[in-house]
Scaffold this motif. Sequence first.
Motif, PDB file in Angstrom:
ATOM      1  N   ASP A   1       1.053  -1.114  -0.015  1.00  0.00           N
ATOM      2  CA  ASP A   1      -0.018   0.281   0.022  1.00  0.00           C
ATOM      3  C   ASP A   1       0.990   1.435  -0.027  1.00  0.00           C
ATOM      4  O   ASP A   1       1.906   1.124   0.421  1.00  0.00           O
ATOM      5  N   LYS A   2       0.148   2.221  -0.627  1.00  0.00           N
ATOM      6  CA  LYS A   2       1.450   3.468  -1.034  1.00  0.00           C
ATOM      7  C   LYS A   2       1.061   3.670   0.773  1.00  0.00           C
ATOM      8  O   LYS A   2       0.218   3.755   1.509  1.00  0.00           O
ATOM      9  N   GLY A   3       2.409   4.531   0.844  1.00  0.00           N
ATOM     10  CA  GLY A   3       2.407   5.771   2.782  1.00  0.00           C
ATOM     11  C   GLY A   3       3.194   4.610   2.962  1.00  0.00           C
ATOM     12  O   GLY A   3       3.435   4.280   4.470  1.00  0.00           O
TER      13      GLY A   3
ATOM     14  N   SER B   1      11.949   6.571 -12.495  1.00  0.00           N
ATOM     15  CA  SER B   1      11.938   5.510 -11.703  1.00  0.00           C
ATOM     16  C   SER B   1      11.403   5.022 -10.798  1.00  0.00           C
ATOM     17  O   SER B   1      10.596   5.276  -9.699  1.00  0.00           O
ATOM     18  N   VAL B   2      12.232   5.534  -9.846  1.00  0.00           N
ATOM     19  CA  VAL B   2      12.994   5.296  -9.029  1.00  0.00           C
ATOM     20  C   VAL B   2      11.668   6.576  -7.714  1.00  0.00           C
ATOM     21  O   VAL B   2      11.205   6.587  -6.524  1.00  0.00           O
ATOM     22  N   ALA B   3      11.846   7.994  -8.482  1.00  0.00           N
ATOM     23  CA  ALA B   3      11.499   8.686  -7.910  1.00  0.00           C
ATOM     24  C   ALA B   3       9.871   8.249  -7.964  1.00  0.00           C
ATOM     25  O   ALA B   3       9.076   9.008  -7.196  1.00  0.00           O
ATOM     26  N   ARG B   4       9.274   7.826  -9.321  1.00  0.00           N
ATOM     27  CA  ARG B   4       7.720   7.589  -9.346  1.00  0.00           C
ATOM     28  C   ARG B   4       7.568   7.039  -8.253  1.00  0.00           C
ATOM     29  O   ARG B   4       5.583   6.606  -7.645  1.00  0.00           O
ATOM     30  N   MET B   5       8.286   6.464  -7.647  1.00  0.00           N
ATOM     31  CA  MET B   5       7.707   4.498  -6.706  1.00  0.00           C
ATOM     32  C   MET B   5       8.136   5.308  -5.268  1.00  0.00           C
ATOM     33  O   MET B   5       7.546   4.972  -4.634  1.00  0.00           O
ATOM     34  N   LEU B   6       9.056   5.817  -4.892  1.00  0.00           N
ATOM     35  CA  LEU B   6       8.987   6.582  -3.180  1.00  0.00           C
ATOM     36  C   LEU B   6       9.530   7.665  -2.843  1.00  0.00           C
ATOM     37  O   LEU B   6       9.734   7.803  -3.595  1.00  0.00           O
ATOM     38  N   LYS B   7       9.384   7.701  -2.073  1.00  0.00           N
ATOM     39  CA  LYS B   7      10.164   9.244  -1.088  1.00  0.00           C
ATOM     40  C   LYS B   7      10.657   9.516   0.305  1.00  0.00           C
ATOM     41  O   LYS B   7      10.087   8.521   0.695  1.00  0.00           O
ATOM     42  N   VAL B   8      11.196  10.232  -0.075  1.00  0.00           N
ATOM     43  CA  VAL B   8      12.301  10.430   1.577  1.00  0.00           C
ATOM     44  C   VAL B   8      11.916  11.369   1.809  1.00  0.00           C
ATOM     45  O   VAL B   8      11.595  12.158   1.846  1.00  0.00           O
ATOM     46  N   ASP B   9      11.586  11.024   3.072  1.00  0.00           N
ATOM     47  CA  ASP B   9      11.003  12.469   3.792  1.00  0.00           C
ATOM     48  C   ASP B   9      12.671  13.310   4.939  1.00  0.00           C
ATOM     49  O   ASP B   9      13.647  12.979   5.253  1.00  0.00           O
ATOM     50  N   PRO B  10      12.274  14.586   3.970  1.00  0.00           N
ATOM     51  CA  PRO B  10      13.776  15.498   4.553  1.00  0.00           C
ATOM     52  C   PRO B  10      13.736  15.669   5.616  1.00  0.00           C
ATOM     53  O   PRO B  10      15.706  15.471   6.524  1.00  0.00           O
ATOM     54  N   GLY B  11      13.285  15.312   7.125  1.00  0.00           N
ATOM     55  CA  GLY B  11      13.683  15.670   7.960  1.00  0.00           C
ATOM     56  C   GLY B  11      13.825  14.800   8.833  1.00  0.00           C
ATOM     57  O   GLY B  11      14.194  14.474   9.974  1.00  0.00           O
ATOM     58  N   THR B  12      13.238  13.618   8.424  1.00  0.00           N
ATOM     59  CA  THR B  12      13.394  12.165   9.153  1.00  0.00           C
ATOM     60  C   THR B  12      14.490  11.073   8.162  1.00  0.00           C
ATOM     61  O   THR B  12      14.638  10.103   9.176  1.00  0.00           O
ATOM     62  N   GLY B  13      14.396  11.754   7.335  1.00  0.00           N
ATOM     63  CA  GLY B  13      14.957  10.258   6.306  1.00  0.00           C
ATOM     64  C   GLY B  13      14.568   8.352   6.079  1.00  0.00           C
ATOM     65  O   GLY B  13      14.307   8.508   5.798  1.00  0.00           O
TER      66      GLY B  13
ATOM     67  N   VAL C   1       6.378   4.035   0.396  1.00  0.00           N
ATOM     68  CA  VAL C   1       6.038   4.134  -1.089  1.00  0.00           C
ATOM     69  C   VAL C   1       5.048   4.449  -1.019  1.00  0.00           C
ATOM     70  O   VAL C   1       4.345   5.177  -0.811  1.00  0.00           O
ATOM     71  N   VAL C   2       5.326   5.472  -2.611  1.00  0.00           N
ATOM     72  CA  VAL C   2       4.545   6.371  -2.710  1.00  0.00           C
ATOM     73  C   VAL C   2       3.439   6.021  -4.680  1.00  0.00           C
ATOM     74  O   VAL C   2       2.742   6.257  -4.750  1.00  0.00           O
ATOM     75  N   GLY C   3       3.640   4.508  -4.679  1.00  0.00           N
ATOM     76  CA  GLY C   3       3.698   4.429  -6.160  1.00  0.00           C
ATOM     77  C   GLY C   3       3.551   2.820  -6.189  1.00  0.00           C
ATOM     78  O   GLY C   3       3.121   2.156  -4.664  1.00  0.00           O
ATOM     79  N   GLN C   4       2.722   1.998  -6.981  1.00  0.00           N
ATOM     80  CA  GLN C   4       2.608   1.193  -7.185  1.00  0.00           C
ATOM     81  C   GLN C   4       3.650  -0.210  -7.824  1.00  0.00           C
ATOM     82  O   GLN C   4       4.115  -0.412  -8.987  1.00  0.00           O
ATOM     83  N   LEU C   5       3.572  -0.747  -6.640  1.00  0.00           N
ATOM     84  CA  LEU C   5       5.210  -1.869  -6.939  1.00  0.00           C
ATOM     85  C   LEU C   5       4.678  -3.094  -7.556  1.00  0.00           C
ATOM     86  O   LEU C   5       4.376  -3.193  -7.492  1.00  0.00           O
TER      87      LEU C   5
END
Length: 821
Positions: free
Chosen positions: A256-258, A288-300, A304-308
Amino acid sequence: MRNFKNNRAWSWWAPRILPLVLWWNITTGEIRYTIPEELKEGSVVGNIAKDLGLGIPDISQRQLRIASDAGTQQFAVDFGKGELVVSERIDRESLCGKSASCLLPLQVVIENPLELHRAEVEIQDINDNAPTFRTKENVLKVAESMAPGASFPLESAEDPDVGSNSVRSYSLNSNEHFKLNIKTLENGRKVPELVLQKSLDRETQSAHELVLSALDGGSPVRSGTTLINVLVQDINDNAPKFDRASYKVSVRENTDKGFSVLDLRATDADEGPNGEVEYFFGAHTSDSVARMLKVDPGTGEITVVGQLDYEVTKSYTFDVSAKDKGVPELAGHASVQIDVLDENDNAPEIVLTSAPRPVNENAAVGTVVALLNVKDSDSGDNGKVVLSVARGFPFQLKSSFQNHYSLVTDALLDREKTSEYNVEITATDSGSPALKSTKIINVRILDVNDNPPVFSQASYNVNVQENNPAGTSLFSVTATDNDQGKNGAPVYSLVDTRFRDVPTSSYFYINAENGTLYSMNSFDYEKTKLFQVVVQATDQGSPPLSSNVTVHVFILDQNDNVPAVIYPSTLMGSVSHQRMPRSAKAGHLVTKVTAVDADSGHNAYISYRLADATDSSLFSVNLYTGEVRTKRSVSEQDDSSQRLILEIKDNGEPVQSTTVTVEILLEEGLHEPVSDFRPKSSEAERKSTKLTFYLIISLAAVSVLSLLTFLILLIKCARNSRGSSSCCIRRGDSDGYKNPNRNLQIQLNTDGPIKYVEVLGGDMMSQSQSFGSYLSPMSEFSDFTLVKPCSTLDFKESLSVLDASLPDSAWTFESQQSHTK
C-alpha cells in the motif's frame, strides 16, 4: 550514422558469429539458433525444414508457420528453401534489456497433421551503443577544508549493451587535485568516485573543471563523457555521515502507498546549522525510483508512493544524501537497494496456439482438437501452473512440453446427443492463495452417417376402394433420420417384391421425396383383397443406411356385380320351364330360385320378389330363400301355363338387380317333387308312395346331419375365435402334397336378420370356388342353398367339386373376421 555503426559492428562480429548461426542442437526436443542482433531483413538464421526433418514440398503442404511468444514476428520461413530468415530488425536491448542472456522462444506449428515444435533463437549482443551519462555537466561543491582522501560519488554511465560491450572503465583528465577511484558494488556495478588527493585552496583556485570519460569493452571501444565543475566551498569542514555505507531491504509488491520501507540515519559533528541534517535522493536518482519512493527530508524515512510490481521491476538501487545547513553545506552519501518480493498477483493466462478444429463424431479417442499454452508472470511457485478440463467433457489435456498442451478427445463422440461442446479449461497456479483463470474452447462435432431412417410406425394399414382410378394418392409414409444434412434426408422406394409373379412396382408407385404411395392400376376386390407393399427409406449418406416397413393395402368392396342366377339354369334359353301337378295344395314347393353375387358383405345380400305373374294370387316367393310356393290349392279354372317373372336384388348401393322368367306347366297326374321337404302327405298317400316317403326321409336325415355338422363346426370355431363372426375350414397338407384348389372355406356372416354361410373352394386369394348357404329367420325350415359367385362353372359342377373334396381331405378350422361395409 546508425547504419554505419551497425555495418562496422557487423564487420567485426561476422567472422566470429556466422559459424554460430549455422550451429544448432536439440535439447529436450527444442531447436536453438544463435545470431547477432541488428541483422538485415532476409538474413538466414538456419534451415528449419532440414532441422525438423521435412522436405521442401512438405513446408507448403503441411502449412508450416512460426508463432512467437513475444507477440511480434521477427522471423519468417522461406518456403522455397526451408530457411528461417529475419523478417524485421532485431534490437537485443529493446527485447531483453540488461539481461545477460537473450532467448527468443519460437513455436513452430505444422497444421496438417497438427504438430508443435519448440525453437529458441539466442540474440547475441554487438557493441552498437556507446556509454552515456544522464547529464552532460555536473556541479560538485567541495569545502576547502576537506582533507585529502575524501571521496565524492560521481554519476555512473549507462550502456544498454551487455557483457564485454558494457561499461568497463572510467578515466579522468589529468589534474593535480583529484584522482579517479572505481568502486564495485555488490551487484557488480562499477561506480566512479572522485578522490581528493591534494588540499584545496579556494583563494588560489575556486573552481576546477574535470572531464569524466566512460569506456566500454567492445571493439572498437566506444566512450561517453560528462563535465564536472568542482566549486570550492569555504568553512563547514564536517560532512554528515550515515550509520551505514549501504542499505538493503526487501518489500512485497503491491504494498500500500505510504508504507514505510526504510529509516535513514546520518550524523554531523558540527554544531548549529552546520550540524543540522536533511535527507535527499542522490542527484542522479532515476525517474522510476522517484515515481515509486519518497524520502522525508526531516526524518529520513523512505515510504512507498507508487504501485510496486515485481513483474515490472524486481529491484531499485539508488543513492541518498544527508546534507547539513552549513555554508558551504556538506553532504554524506550512502547507497540503498530495495528488492521487491513477488506475490501471487497474476492469474495464469491460457493462450490458443492453434484454433480448435471440428471433429467427426466417429473420431478415435486421442484425436488432437487444439493446441494451447499457459503463461504466468509470477515467479517460483506463484508461476507454476496446473491445467485441467472441467468434468463432464469427453476431452483431456496432454502435455507436449513445459506449459504447452494438446486438447485431445477422451471418449467416443455422438453428434446426435451433443452437436458441440464449450470445453471449459481451468489454469491454476501454485501460489497461496492460488489464482486461476478459465477459457472456453468451442469444439463442433461433425455428423457421420451412423443412424438409419426410422418409420413413424412399425407397419401401415391402408384401405382403398376397388375400381379406384389409376394414379390415385393412397397414403404417405414418414421416416425420420437423426443424422444431419444428406445423412438425415431419406429417399423412399419400393422393395422389389412380387405379387402373383408380377413386380409390386407394376401396381404401385412411391414419391421418392415425400413417401406418398400411388396406385398404378385400378383394383378389383373380387380378384385381390390385400397387397403387402414393402417400402424402403434410404438416407443419402456414404455408405447409405436404410430401413423397411410393410404397408398393408386392403381393397374395399363396391357393389359392382349384378346378382347371377345359377338355378334354374337358363343356358338353353331365356325362360326356365317347370312342371307342377294340378293336385298341388297350398304351400306346395314349385321351384327354388338360387342366385349369387360376386360382391361381399352387404353388397352380396340377395333378396327375391315376384315382379310379375300370370296369376299373382296363386304363387308367392320367399324374400330370402327364393322358394316359389303355391299360396292356395290349384283349381280347375287356373290356366295350365303360368308365367312368373322374379326380380333378384342385392343389398348394395346402388342396388344391382336381375330378373328370371319361369314358365310353369300345370299337368294332371304328376307327383309332387321330392324337393318339397315337408312331410304333409296324408296317411293314404304315404301308403301308396312308400318309395317317395323313403326318399324324403333319406334327404331329411342327410340335411339334418349336414346341419348338425355345420353347427358343431361353427360353435367350435366361435369358441376358438372368442366372438369372431367368421370361421374357416381349411384343408391341411397330407403326405407332403399341397393342392391350393382343394381348400374349403366356410364363412358364417351375420348382418341383421340375414345369416349366410359361404363355402369357398380353392386358395384364399383366387377364390376359384365359392358356395353360400343362407339361413333365413323367416324360413320355416333350415334349407341350404349352395351358390358360387366367382366361378363360371354351373351349379352341378360346383357340387361335384365339393363332393370330390370332402371324403379324402383333412380339414382345419381357422377364424376370420368378416369385413362389413
